[in-house]
Write a protein that holds these residues in place. Structure first.
Motif, PDB file in Angstrom:
ATOM      1  N   LEU A   1      12.819 -45.946  79.859  1.00 55.12           N
ATOM      2  CA  LEU A   1      14.102 -45.267  79.914  1.00 55.12           C
ATOM      3  C   LEU A   1      14.710 -45.626  81.268  1.00 55.12           C
ATOM      4  CD1 LEU A   1      14.841 -41.620  78.773  1.00 55.12           C
ATOM      5  CD2 LEU A   1      16.081 -42.729  80.634  1.00 55.12           C
ATOM      6  N   HIS A   2      15.663 -46.540  81.261  1.00 59.23           N
ATOM      7  CA  HIS A   2      16.112 -47.189  82.487  1.00 59.23           C
ATOM      8  C   HIS A   2      17.536 -46.853  82.895  1.00 59.23           C
ATOM      9  CE1 HIS A   2      18.360 -49.718  79.752  1.00 59.23           C
ATOM     10  NE2 HIS A   2      17.244 -50.049  79.120  1.00 59.23           N
ATOM     11  N   THR A   3      18.301 -46.212  82.019  1.00 66.05           N
ATOM     12  CA  THR A   3      19.689 -45.877  82.328  1.00 66.05           C
ATOM     13  C   THR A   3      19.914 -44.392  82.089  1.00 66.05           C
ATOM     14  OG1 THR A   3      20.526 -48.077  81.751  1.00 66.05           O
ATOM     15  CG2 THR A   3      22.104 -46.264  81.702  1.00 66.05           C
ATOM     16  N   ILE A   4      20.511 -43.727  83.073  1.00 69.59           N
ATOM     17  CA  ILE A   4      20.903 -42.328  82.948  1.00 69.59           C
ATOM     18  C   ILE A   4      22.308 -42.220  83.506  1.00 69.59           C
ATOM     19  CG2 ILE A   4      20.385 -39.935  83.555  1.00 69.59           C
ATOM     20  CD1 ILE A   4      17.495 -40.898  84.244  1.00 69.59           C
ATOM     21  N   ILE A   5      23.259 -41.781  82.689  1.00 72.68           N
ATOM     22  CA  ILE A   5      24.647 -41.630  83.121  1.00 72.68           C
ATOM     23  C   ILE A   5      25.065 -40.186  82.894  1.00 72.68           C
ATOM     24  CG2 ILE A   5      27.032 -42.356  82.784  1.00 72.68           C
ATOM     25  CD1 ILE A   5      26.001 -45.038  81.817  1.00 72.68           C
ATOM     26  N   LEU A   6      25.510 -39.525  83.956  1.00 74.59           N
ATOM     27  CA  LEU A   6      25.965 -38.140  83.881  1.00 74.59           C
ATOM     28  C   LEU A   6      27.476 -38.127  83.763  1.00 74.59           C
ATOM     29  CD1 LEU A   6      23.767 -36.690  86.794  1.00 74.59           C
ATOM     30  CD2 LEU A   6      23.176 -36.892  84.367  1.00 74.59           C
ATOM     31  N   ASP A   7      27.997 -37.372  82.811  1.00 71.28           N
ATOM     32  CA  ASP A   7      29.440 -37.259  82.611  1.00 71.28           C
ATOM     33  C   ASP A   7      30.017 -36.344  83.693  1.00 71.28           C
ATOM     34  OD1 ASP A   7      32.033 -36.497  81.765  1.00 71.28           O
ATOM     35  OD2 ASP A   7      31.512 -36.815  79.663  1.00 71.28           O
ATOM     36  N   PRO A   8      30.911 -36.850  84.555  1.00 71.13           N
ATOM     37  CA  PRO A   8      31.431 -36.012  85.645  1.00 71.13           C
ATOM     38  C   PRO A   8      32.352 -34.901  85.174  1.00 71.13           C
ATOM     39  CG  PRO A   8      32.566 -38.120  85.605  1.00 71.13           C
ATOM     40  CD  PRO A   8      31.461 -38.220  84.592  1.00 71.13           C
ATOM     41  N   THR A   9      32.812 -34.959  83.932  1.00 67.75           N
ATOM     42  CA  THR A   9      33.720 -33.930  83.424  1.00 67.75           C
ATOM     43  C   THR A   9      33.031 -32.934  82.508  1.00 67.75           C
ATOM     44  OG1 THR A   9      34.368 -35.229  81.465  1.00 67.75           O
ATOM     45  CG2 THR A   9      35.610 -35.600  83.507  1.00 67.75           C
ATOM     46  N   ASN A  10      31.783 -33.209  82.143  1.00 70.39           N
ATOM     47  CA  ASN A  10      31.062 -32.346  81.205  1.00 70.39           C
ATOM     48  C   ASN A  10      29.584 -32.326  81.580  1.00 70.39           C
ATOM     49  OD1 ASN A  10      29.839 -31.038  79.085  1.00 70.39           O
ATOM     50  ND2 ASN A  10      30.703 -32.323  77.474  1.00 70.39           N
ATOM     51  N   PRO A  11      29.121 -31.288  82.264  1.00 73.59           N
ATOM     52  CA  PRO A  11      27.730 -31.267  82.728  1.00 73.59           C
ATOM     53  C   PRO A  11      26.707 -31.250  81.602  1.00 73.59           C
ATOM     54  CG  PRO A  11      28.781 -29.133  83.074  1.00 73.59           C
ATOM     55  CD  PRO A  11      29.864 -30.077  82.667  1.00 73.59           C
ATOM     56  N   ASP A  12      27.127 -30.958  80.370  1.00 73.75           N
ATOM     57  CA  ASP A  12      26.194 -30.945  79.245  1.00 73.75           C
ATOM     58  C   ASP A  12      26.044 -32.310  78.581  1.00 73.75           C
ATOM     59  OD1 ASP A  12      25.484 -28.257  79.408  1.00 73.75           O
ATOM     60  OD2 ASP A  12      27.220 -27.631  78.226  1.00 73.75           O
ATOM     61  N   ARG A  13      26.856 -33.286  79.002  1.00 73.17           N
ATOM     62  CA  ARG A  13      26.802 -34.609  78.364  1.00 73.17           C
ATOM     63  C   ARG A  13      26.079 -35.610  79.265  1.00 73.17           C
ATOM     64  NH1 ARG A  13      31.787 -37.405  75.275  1.00 73.17           N
ATOM     65  NH2 ARG A  13      30.912 -36.066  73.639  1.00 73.17           N
ATOM     66  N   ILE A  14      25.049 -36.231  78.716  1.00 71.99           N
ATOM     67  CA  ILE A  14      24.273 -37.250  79.414  1.00 71.99           C
ATOM     68  C   ILE A  14      24.069 -38.412  78.458  1.00 71.99           C
ATOM     69  CG2 ILE A  14      22.113 -37.773  80.628  1.00 71.99           C
ATOM     70  CD1 ILE A  14      21.728 -34.741  81.002  1.00 71.99           C
ATOM     71  N   TYR A  15      24.195 -39.617  78.980  1.00 65.03           N
ATOM     72  CA  TYR A  15      23.867 -40.827  78.226  1.00 65.03           C
ATOM     73  C   TYR A  15      22.580 -41.417  78.793  1.00 65.03           C
ATOM     74  CZ  TYR A  15      28.938 -40.702  77.217  1.00 65.03           C
ATOM     75  OH  TYR A  15      30.200 -40.338  76.857  1.00 65.03           O
ATOM     76  N   ILE A  16      21.736 -41.945  77.912  1.00 60.15           N
ATOM     77  CA  ILE A  16      20.543 -42.660  78.375  1.00 60.15           C
ATOM     78  C   ILE A  16      20.379 -43.914  77.515  1.00 60.15           C
ATOM     79  CG2 ILE A  16      19.413 -40.563  79.222  1.00 60.15           C
ATOM     80  CD1 ILE A  16      17.899 -42.248  76.209  1.00 60.15           C
ATOM     81  N   ALA A  17      19.603 -44.849  78.022  1.00 57.31           N
ATOM     82  CA  ALA A  17      19.275 -46.045  77.253  1.00 57.31           C
ATOM     83  C   ALA A  17      17.807 -46.376  77.439  1.00 57.31           C
ATOM     84  CB  ALA A  17      20.140 -47.233  77.673  1.00 57.31           C
ATOM     85  N   ILE A  18      17.205 -46.847  76.339  1.00 59.75           N
ATOM     86  CA  ILE A  18      15.777 -47.159  76.288  1.00 59.75           C
ATOM     87  C   ILE A  18      15.612 -48.572  75.746  1.00 59.75           C
ATOM     88  CG2 ILE A  18      13.574 -46.592  75.188  1.00 59.75           C
ATOM     89  CD1 ILE A  18      14.640 -43.703  74.894  1.00 59.75           C
ATOM     90  N   SER A  19      14.761 -49.330  76.391  1.00 60.13           N
ATOM     91  CA  SER A  19      14.393 -50.662  75.897  1.00 60.13           C
ATOM     92  C   SER A  19      12.997 -50.575  75.286  1.00 60.13           C
ATOM     93  CB  SER A  19      14.416 -51.661  77.057  1.00 60.13           C
ATOM     94  OG  SER A  19      14.025 -52.930  76.649  1.00 60.13           O
ATOM     95  N   ALA A  20      12.845 -50.825  73.958  1.00 57.55           N
ATOM     96  CA  ALA A  20      13.874 -51.247  73.044  1.00 57.55           C
ATOM     97  C   ALA A  20      14.008 -50.210  71.922  1.00 57.55           C
ATOM     98  CB  ALA A  20      13.489 -52.600  72.429  1.00 57.55           C
ATOM     99  N   ALA A  21      14.813 -49.204  72.209  1.00 57.40           N
ATOM    100  CA  ALA A  21      15.155 -48.202  71.196  1.00 57.40           C
ATOM    101  C   ALA A  21      16.660 -48.123  71.027  1.00 57.40           C
ATOM    102  CB  ALA A  21      14.584 -46.836  71.582  1.00 57.40           C
TER     103      ALA A  21
END
Length: 335
Positions: A125-145
């Motif tokens: 799990l190499h990517t974590i992006i926090l939404d600056p306008t919505n603290p409940d929204r997070i994006y992640i990315a997994i190789s290879a999922a």
């Protein structure tokens, strides 16, 4: 005058590079944690002097065992809150500056979990992006999922991989299984995402619900990094690599590619970069941008160089050479 601080994780320690706002000369401090693999170093946006670093795991018993921490993402507002993405593919959160951690277990409990597969670098799990306008929204990315999004602070997750096409997945509508290498977002447009996949550069304009390819005229659309200009949300950077078996620049020419149109149309940025006999790689966490005027762009190589551009990519120079192989580059803009 504002300053820039570049945080570099390498195979043999961490380094901190500092400069004034002109960014013409740099002081190099380190190595910190000498001899250790430092996969990622990140500073807290809420307290720039609070730094987090992830080390190679020494194998001693812990309540949770995993191979390594690939990525650290400090909270945008609380210096004591930090997220960690680990191998094998799990997401953890600390609310006390890293003293204690809890897993956001809804991710690994997702029904698609049994179909996740490790990429060449592991199931990370190499990517974590926090939404600056919505603290409940997070994006992640997994190789290879693939890519996932939560809209409830990590309790539940949904795959966001529609539109991705992967050569080795026979089902074109596969929910998971895609080898996402990196994602990036401009904080002013949290619904617009850019992705460098195993092959293909992709874009989503609806928070990941659907993706479209924007590789356009790139000479090869294999690569690891993608990032966005600090002041121009449609200006995107990638570093094309020859292929998934030959992890070095095409024809031995190190080139950063920039699109000012959010993809499709790309230009090669080569001034100051080696254009012959260069066979380094730029790994997924090894590019960053500062928020000075004009925007600075930085990337590190497996050959131990860290390159900087103080003019948004028009020209480059190495700000340090001969480090151990660079695993991550982050930059802080300090007032």
């Amino acid at each position: 005058m504002s300053k820039a601080r570049v945080l570099v994780g390498t195979r043999k320690g961490a380094f901190v590079l500092t400069s004034d706002g002109k960014r013409k000369s740099w002081d190099v401090a380190g190595p910190f944690f000498a001899g250790w693999e430092i996969y990622h170093v990140a500073g807290s946006p809420a307290d720039p002097n609070r730094l987090y670093a992830s080390q190679w795991y020494d194998g001693t018993p812990h309540p949770w065992e995993f191979k390594r921490v690939w990525h650290l993402e400090p909270s945008l507002s609380d210096p004591d809150v930090v997220y960690a993405g680990v191998e094998d593919a799990a997401l953890f959160r600390s609310s006390d500056g890293g003293q204690n951690w809890e897993e956001l277990s809804g991710l690994r409990q997702h029904g698609s979990g049994p179909r996740w597969q490790p990429g060449a670098g592991g199931m990370c799990l190499h990517t974590i992006i926090l939404d600056p306008t919505n603290p409940d929204r997070i994006y992640i990315a997994i190789s290879a999922a693939g890519a996932f999004r939560t809209d409830d602070g990590g309790k539940s997750w949904r795959p966001i991989n529609q539109g991705l096409k992967s050569q080795y997945i026979p089902d074109p509508n596969a929910e998971v299984g895609h080898c996402v290498h990196k994602m990036a977002m401009h904080p002013s447009r949290p619904g617009v995402l850019f992705m460098q996949k195993h092959w293909d550069v992709m874009r989503s304009d609806d928070a990941g619900d659907m993706w479209r390819e924007v590789s356009g005229n790139l000479p090869t659309d294999f690569g690891f990094v993608v990032d966005v200009h600090a002041h121009e949300p449609e200006t995107v950077y990638v570093v094309p690599i020859k292929s998934d078996s030959e992890h070095y620049p095409l024809d031995g020419k190190l080139q950063v590619y920039r699109s000012r149109s959010g993809g499709d149309e790309w230009e090669a940025l080569t001034k100051g970069l080696p254009q012959e006999n260069c066979y380094v790689n730029v790994l997924r966490d090894a590019m960053a941008v500062d928020s000075l005027d004009s925007c600075g762009v930085y990337f590190g190589t497996t050959g131990g160089q860290v390159y900087a551009s103080v003019d948004a990519g028009d020209s480059w120079k190495p700000i340090v050479r001969d480090l151990p192989a660079v695993l991550s580059v982050e930059v802080q803009t300090l007032s």
